[in-house]
Design a protein around this motif. Structure first.
Motif, mmCIF file in Angstrom:
data_model
loop_
_atom_site.group_PDB
_atom_site.id
_atom_site.type_symbol
_atom_site.label_atom_id
_atom_site.label_comp_id
_atom_site.label_asym_id
_atom_site.label_seq_id
_atom_site.Cartn_x
_atom_site.Cartn_y
_atom_site.Cartn_z
ATOM 1 N N LEU A 123 0.832 -1.154 -0.018
ATOM 2 C CA LEU A 123 0.155 -0.104 -0.057
ATOM 3 C C LEU A 123 0.864 1.428 -0.024
ATOM 4 O O LEU A 123 0.819 2.192 -0.855
ATOM 5 C CB LEU A 123 -0.941 -0.192 1.258
ATOM 6 N N SER A 124 2.047 1.208 0.957
ATOM 7 C CA SER A 124 2.831 2.274 0.768
ATOM 8 C C SER A 124 3.483 2.530 -0.439
ATOM 9 O O SER A 124 3.577 3.753 -1.113
ATOM 10 C CB SER A 124 3.968 2.462 2.020
ATOM 11 N N ILE A 125 4.075 1.429 -1.352
ATOM 12 C CA ILE A 125 4.600 1.534 -2.412
ATOM 13 C C ILE A 125 3.529 2.251 -3.444
ATOM 14 O O ILE A 125 3.876 2.855 -4.383
ATOM 15 C CB ILE A 125 5.171 0.419 -2.725
ATOM 16 N N GLY A 126 2.279 1.659 -3.523
ATOM 17 C CA GLY A 126 1.202 2.127 -4.354
ATOM 18 C C GLY A 126 1.057 3.490 -4.304
ATOM 19 O O GLY A 126 0.885 4.040 -5.059
ATOM 20 N N LEU A 127 1.104 4.213 -2.909
ATOM 21 C CA LEU A 127 0.795 5.466 -2.586
ATOM 22 C C LEU A 127 2.026 6.344 -2.962
ATOM 23 O O LEU A 127 1.737 7.693 -3.562
ATOM 24 C CB LEU A 127 0.458 5.465 -1.204
ATOM 25 N N TYR A 128 3.289 5.830 -2.819
ATOM 26 C CA TYR A 128 4.190 6.322 -3.504
ATOM 27 C C TYR A 128 4.372 6.550 -5.145
ATOM 28 O O TYR A 128 4.548 7.556 -5.671
ATOM 29 C CB TYR A 128 5.586 5.689 -3.101
ATOM 30 N N ALA A 129 3.940 5.435 -5.847
ATOM 31 C CA ALA A 129 3.490 5.697 -6.992
ATOM 32 C C ALA A 129 2.516 6.986 -7.471
ATOM 33 O O ALA A 129 2.910 7.298 -8.645
ATOM 34 C CB ALA A 129 3.108 4.381 -7.516
ATOM 35 N N ALA A 130 1.657 6.764 -6.681
ATOM 36 C CA ALA A 130 0.747 7.953 -7.014
ATOM 37 C C ALA A 130 1.156 9.047 -6.612
ATOM 38 O O ALA A 130 0.957 9.948 -7.437
ATOM 39 C CB ALA A 130 -0.541 7.571 -5.877
#
Length: 146
Positions: free
Chosen positions: A103-110
């Motif tokens: 989830l943190s990596i996905g939010l980083y991508a966002a």
């Protein structure tokens, strides 16, 4: 043949109890260590997501590549540390960590996708930091407390 005396049932139970107590201690230590590790990684990824807004590739290529390089180092370090810890984690902790990390990596991508919006507000960057760091930090706090 074998010079050792066989253990009595009481001695066997005592040895089993000591081994279980040692295992419980190791699992508790592993969960606390993994919790602190989650907190540190979450704060690092969140900070990099916020700082990335200052170093857009169209304005500052060197700064952008430094931030992305630090991001790669954080991911590499997290993978190596997780490899050492996952054997001593209580049941379900690997899944918790994996979900929070993903989830943190996905939010980083966002946050990388937000580069086009050219966010320059410190409040917006603070929000990006908090949102990206939150899954790992909250998971880490929960692991430390258990």
């Amino acid at each position: 043949m074998n010079s050792e005396q066989p253990l009595t049932p009481e001695q066997q139970l005592e040895a089993l109890g000591r081994a279980q107590a040692d295992m419980d201690r190791a699992i508790g230590y592993g969960s606390r260590l993994m919790g602190w590790y989650c907190i540190v990684v979450g704060l690092a990824v969140g900070a990099l997501a916020a700082v990335l807004q200052l170093y857009r590739p169209d304005e500052n290529k060197v700064g952008f590549f430094i931030v992305m390089g630090l991001y790669v180092l954080v991911i590499l370090g997290s993978s190596l540390a997780y490899r050492k810890l996952y054997r001593s984690l209580p049941q379900g902790y690997s899944k918790r960590y994996g979900m929070a990390f993903g989830l943190s990596i996905g939010l980083y991508a966002a946050s990388v996708a937000l580069l086009a919006a050219q966010i320059t507000s410190w409040i917006a960057m603070l929000l990006i930091f908090l949102i990206v760091a939150a899954p790992l930090v909250l998971t880490g706090i929960k692991m430390v407390r258990e």
